[in-house]
Write a protein that holds these residues in place. Structure first.
Motif, PDB file in Angstrom:
ATOM      1  N   CYS A 159      56.286  -6.028  34.314  1.00 42.88           N
ATOM      2  CA  CYS A 159      57.651  -5.951  33.786  1.00 42.88           C
ATOM      3  C   CYS A 159      58.201  -7.331  33.441  1.00 42.88           C
ATOM      4  O   CYS A 159      59.017  -7.474  32.533  1.00 42.88           O
ATOM      5  CB  CYS A 159      58.532  -5.264  34.826  1.00 42.88           C
ATOM      6  SG  CYS A 159      60.134  -4.781  34.230  1.00 42.88           S
ATOM      7  N   TYR A 162      58.490  -8.579  29.938  1.00 42.55           N
ATOM      8  CA  TYR A 162      59.437  -7.932  29.046  1.00 42.55           C
ATOM      9  C   TYR A 162      60.887  -8.153  29.469  1.00 42.55           C
ATOM     10  O   TYR A 162      61.763  -8.311  28.626  1.00 42.55           O
ATOM     11  CB  TYR A 162      59.161  -6.425  28.964  1.00 42.55           C
ATOM     12  CG  TYR A 162      57.766  -6.136  28.487  1.00 42.55           C
ATOM     13  CD1 TYR A 162      57.446  -6.212  27.138  1.00 42.55           C
ATOM     14  CD2 TYR A 162      56.761  -5.818  29.394  1.00 42.55           C
ATOM     15  CE1 TYR A 162      56.151  -5.982  26.689  1.00 42.55           C
ATOM     16  CE2 TYR A 162      55.465  -5.575  28.959  1.00 42.55           C
ATOM     17  CZ  TYR A 162      55.165  -5.664  27.608  1.00 42.55           C
ATOM     18  OH  TYR A 162      53.887  -5.440  27.185  1.00 42.55           O
ATOM     19  N   SER A 163      61.126  -8.163  30.799  1.00 43.24           N
ATOM     20  CA  SER A 163      62.492  -8.326  31.293  1.00 43.24           C
ATOM     21  C   SER A 163      62.465  -8.948  32.683  1.00 43.24           C
ATOM     22  O   SER A 163      62.096  -8.298  33.653  1.00 43.24           O
ATOM     23  CB  SER A 163      63.208  -6.969  31.348  1.00 43.24           C
ATOM     24  OG  SER A 163      64.445  -7.100  32.009  1.00 43.24           O
ATOM     25  N   THR A 164      62.878 -10.202  32.743  1.00 43.24           N
ATOM     26  CA  THR A 164      62.895 -10.874  34.049  1.00 43.24           C
ATOM     27  C   THR A 164      64.014 -10.320  34.926  1.00 43.24           C
ATOM     28  O   THR A 164      63.882 -10.308  36.150  1.00 43.24           O
ATOM     29  CB  THR A 164      63.048 -12.399  33.888  1.00 43.24           C
ATOM     30  OG1 THR A 164      64.230 -12.692  33.157  1.00 43.24           O
ATOM     31  CG2 THR A 164      61.847 -12.990  33.188  1.00 43.24           C
TER      32      THR A 164
END
Length: 197
Positions: A159, A162-164
């Motif tokens: 993940c 894509y999105s910290t």
């Protein structure tokens, strides 16, 4: 073999790991709210990492309350766990200093995944040494929580590309899940104390 030296050594390594994280925190360059905001990511990472190291220390302590003795395999499995725990300070600093960019966040999540995997391997080494009828084997059962945790940490690693924010949300949720020591071991120890009185 006696387990007391392993426990003492582990406590020492974990305390050094916590100390290293503290030394990585920088005072803000400006004495304003903007100065505090520039260090916010780093401070959040420090708090989360401190909680994680604390969780491992707490659960490690509980784990060894039900272990009768150790062997070489357990010692190496324990060193593997300690290695990954000592990687937390550097990845915390890198992720915080980067402002939680994708690659440092992925590395941070990967280290937490490896800590979880190393802890699971340590449990398996103890069960292999003490047998399937051991206290640890019976208290853990099928260890669904441990196995599920490995999957969730792996999800956090993927993940992060894509999105910290989603990654740190997952990692924060996992810290909340494991914040209290393993209740299965605590229940066993409480029952033992009650039977002695």
């Amino acid at each position: 073999m006696n387990k007391s030296r392993l426990e003492s050594f582990s406590d020492g390594v974990i305390s050094v790991s916590l100390t290293l994280m503290l030394y990585q925190i920088q005072l803000p360059a400006e004495f304003t709210w903007n100065g505090l905001q520039t260090e916010a990511y780093h401070f959040f990472g420090y708090v989360l990492s401190f909680i994680y190291v604390g969780i491992y220390w707490n659960n490690h302590h509980h784990l060894f309350q039900v272990v009768r003795g150790i062997n070489g395999r357990i010692m190496w499995a324990n060193l593997n766990l300690l290695f990954w725990l000592t990687m937390i300070p550097i990845t915390t600093t890198w992720a915080g200093k980067s402002g939680l960019l994708a690659l440092p966040t992925a590395l941070y999540a990967l280290v937490l995944f490896m800590c979880s995997a190393a802890y699971w391997v340590l449990e398996r080494a103890i069960i292999a040494s003490e047998g399937k009828a051991s206290v640890l084997a019976s208290t853990l059962g099928k260890d669904r929580k441990g196995k599920l945790s490995l999957l969730v940490y792996a999800l956090a690693v993927g993940c992060s590309l894509y999105s910290t924010i989603a990654t740190f949300s997952i990692l924060t949720a996992m810290a909340a899940l494991w914040f209290l020591p393993d209740s299965r071991i605590e229940k066993y120890l409480t029952q033992q104390d009650e039977t002695k009185t």
